[in-house]
Scaffold this active site. Structure first.
Site, PDB file in Angstrom:
ATOM      1  CG  ASN A 158      14.962  19.429  30.651  1.00 54.32           C
ATOM      2  OD1 ASN A 158      14.476  20.070  29.490  1.00 54.32           O
ATOM      3  ND2 ASN A 158      15.897  18.603  30.118  1.00 54.32           N
ATOM      4  CB  CYS A 180      18.140  23.561  25.657  1.00 53.22           C
ATOM      5  SG  CYS A 180      18.213  21.708  24.921  1.00 53.22           S
ATOM      6  CG  HIS A 181      23.124  21.331  26.176  1.00 57.56           C
ATOM      7  ND1 HIS A 181      23.863  20.953  27.775  1.00 57.56           N
ATOM      8  CD2 HIS A 181      22.626  19.947  26.136  1.00 57.56           C
ATOM      9  CE1 HIS A 181      23.581  20.121  28.494  1.00 57.56           C
ATOM     10  NE2 HIS A 181      22.419  19.684  27.093  1.00 57.56           N
ATOM     11  CG  HIS A 217      15.161  17.862  24.036  1.00 59.54           C
ATOM     12  ND1 HIS A 217      13.714  17.977  26.083  1.00 59.54           N
ATOM     13  CD2 HIS A 217      15.888  19.027  24.530  1.00 59.54           C
ATOM     14  CE1 HIS A 217      14.995  18.407  26.441  1.00 59.54           C
ATOM     15  NE2 HIS A 217      16.117  18.650  25.695  1.00 59.54           N
TER      16      HIS A 217
END
Length: 464
Positions: A158, A180-181, A217
């Site tokens: 990130n 990304c999880h 995000h």
């Protein structure tokens, strides 16, 4: 590097940049060890060479475990080019700077009444993190261009969007994507909803069909289904029911004592505002919206999620370092539980062993019509042999598109400021974030202070 169409999956060369990692690297080791379809060598490079050497010992000891399905060799490299030369895949998982810089990112704005729940992707902390991360990724992109130009590159670092965007800016021919999880957690929430509210137990997140749109995000599901059942109207009932009280069913830790847990109140509120399912942790989502969920620590508690302090991260690192010493000494064995990440599955898809649809961060080729071409966005994509095909998403609500577009433009300006050391553009971008509440003079004071705190990692041009 051998052509992936001819590549023997039993002889893969993976370069791991940030190979001293005590989190992502260990997870990958276990995933590779428990997948019998591939094997090869993982070349670990880290500016902390001792940490990479420790992971070499840990990885090779794991390969000796009689229960593993595949035996990989691990080798620490002293130079980045040594790790990259001949690589089929490159994994990037680095910590940009130290926790002291991160402390400034997250906590310096608190003196001015500005709170951040993460501070690593956007906002004032995300901007400063990007200033020191972009130059690192310029170096990495050039090295990949020169030593592994045909390799597939997986980024976990990130700020995800700007890391991937920098790779393409420096080396347009790169084959890079960001994983990304966060979406996985929201898929898990849908499974919990089915069990708790509709008495349908045993649904796995992999059993769902979800369509992703947005940016990292600040991702959204514009559709979700299970065995043909449309989950969107069910989720509306769910969100309305738990909008005020929150939903914590199935969480290992209560949101009150876990910085990463939440009661999903921010998700529910955003769904009721925009009609799409917000698909990231509440602590990330809160940072992308105008001042609503982050006005004070009291507000954060009311919305039932947590602020991730740097002190917590430091304590967590101490625990990981202690575990690393035990793993190196052989007094603790690595468990063989899968990490839950999909990196090794995506590698298999790119090798042509199967096809897979997953959420991924890549430049916009038209998959989100409302956002600029070339900007890095997060959508589903089809992974097949040596190819990634982003999946077109439907139009999103105009008010949501406008908010996402603001962040895209800020991210593009952040990249330009980082590449050119343009202090004026940097300050304007810093002030343009939705979380910024200060006047120009106070904002300039905070900007100068936070930039000075990054000085050890910034080009001298910033201070001339």
């Amino acid at each position: 590097m051998a052509d992936l169409h001819q590549k023997d999956p039993k002889a893969l060369h993976i370069a791991y940049i940030g190979g001293g990692s005590r989190g992502w690297a260990w997870g990958l080791m276990k995933d590779l060890a428990m997948d019998g379809d591939m094997c090869g060598t993982v070349h670990l490079y880290d500016i902390d060479h001792a940490a990479a050497q420790n992971n070499t010992l840990i990885g090779n000891r794991l390969s000796m475990n009689p229960q593993v399905k595949s035996r990989w060799q691990y080798q620490a490299e002293a130079a980045l080019e040594d790790a990259l030369t001949g690589a089929d895949f490159v994994i990037i998982s680095i910590l940009p700077g130290t926790f002291e810089e991160m402390r400034s990112d997250v906590h310096a704005p608190e003196k001015y009444g500005i709170w951040q729940s993460v501070g690593d992707s956007i906002g004032l902390g995300g901007f400063m993190r990007a200033m020191r991360t972009v130059p690192m990724f310029v170096t990495i992109a050039k090295a990949i261009r020169d030593y592994a130009p045909d390799a597939w590159v997986i980024n976990y670092t990130n700020p995800m969007t700007l890391c991937v965007r920098t790779l393409y800016e420096v080396f347009p021919g790169i084959k890079a994507f960001g994983c990304c999880h966060e979406v996985f957690g929201t898929q898990g929430l849908l499974c919990a909803m089915l069990e708790k509210e509709y008495q349908i137990p045993g649904v796995r997140r992999q059993d769902l069909h979800t369509a992703v749109t947005g940016i990292n995000h600040f991702t959204w599901l514009h559709s979700a289904s299970w065995q043909g059942l449309d989950l969107m109207p069910l989720y509306r009932e769910f969100a309305e029911k738990y909008a005020k009280t929150g939903f914590t069913e199935g969480q290992d830790n209560n949101w009150m004592n876990n910085s990463f847990a939440c009661a999903h109140r921010v998700k529910f509120d955003l769904f009721l505002r925009y009609g799409l399912i917000a698909a990231a942790g509440d602590r990330h989502l809160a940072e992308f919206t105008p001042q609503t969920y982050l006005t004070s620590p009291e507000t954060v508690r009311e919305w039932m999620y947590g602020l991730t302090s740097v002190d917590w991260r430091i304590d967590d690192l101490h625990n990981r370092l202690a575990r690393a010493r035990r793993l190196v000494a052989g007094t603790e064995e690595m468990d063989l539980q899968l990490s839950g990440e999909e990196g090794h599955l995506l590698i298999k898809a790119l090798l042509g062993m199967h096809s897979l649809v997953s959420n991924v961060n890549v430049p916009n080729r038209g998959q989100i019509a409302e956002l600029p071409l070339g900007a890095v966005v997060e959508t589903n994509a089809l992974f097949t042999r040596d190819r990634i095909e982003p999946i077109l998403t439907p139009s999103m609500p105009h008010d949501l598109a406008a908010l996402i577009l603001l962040h895209v433009h800020n991210q593009e300006n952040t990249l330009k400021a980082a590449l050119t050391c343009d202090r004026a553009l940097g300050f304007d971008t810093f002030m343009n974030d939705p979380q910024m509440t200060l006047c120009q003079s106070k904002g300039k004071q905070l900007f100068d202070e936070m930039l000075e705190n990054q000085k050890a990692y910034l080009p001298d041009a910033w201070f001339k």
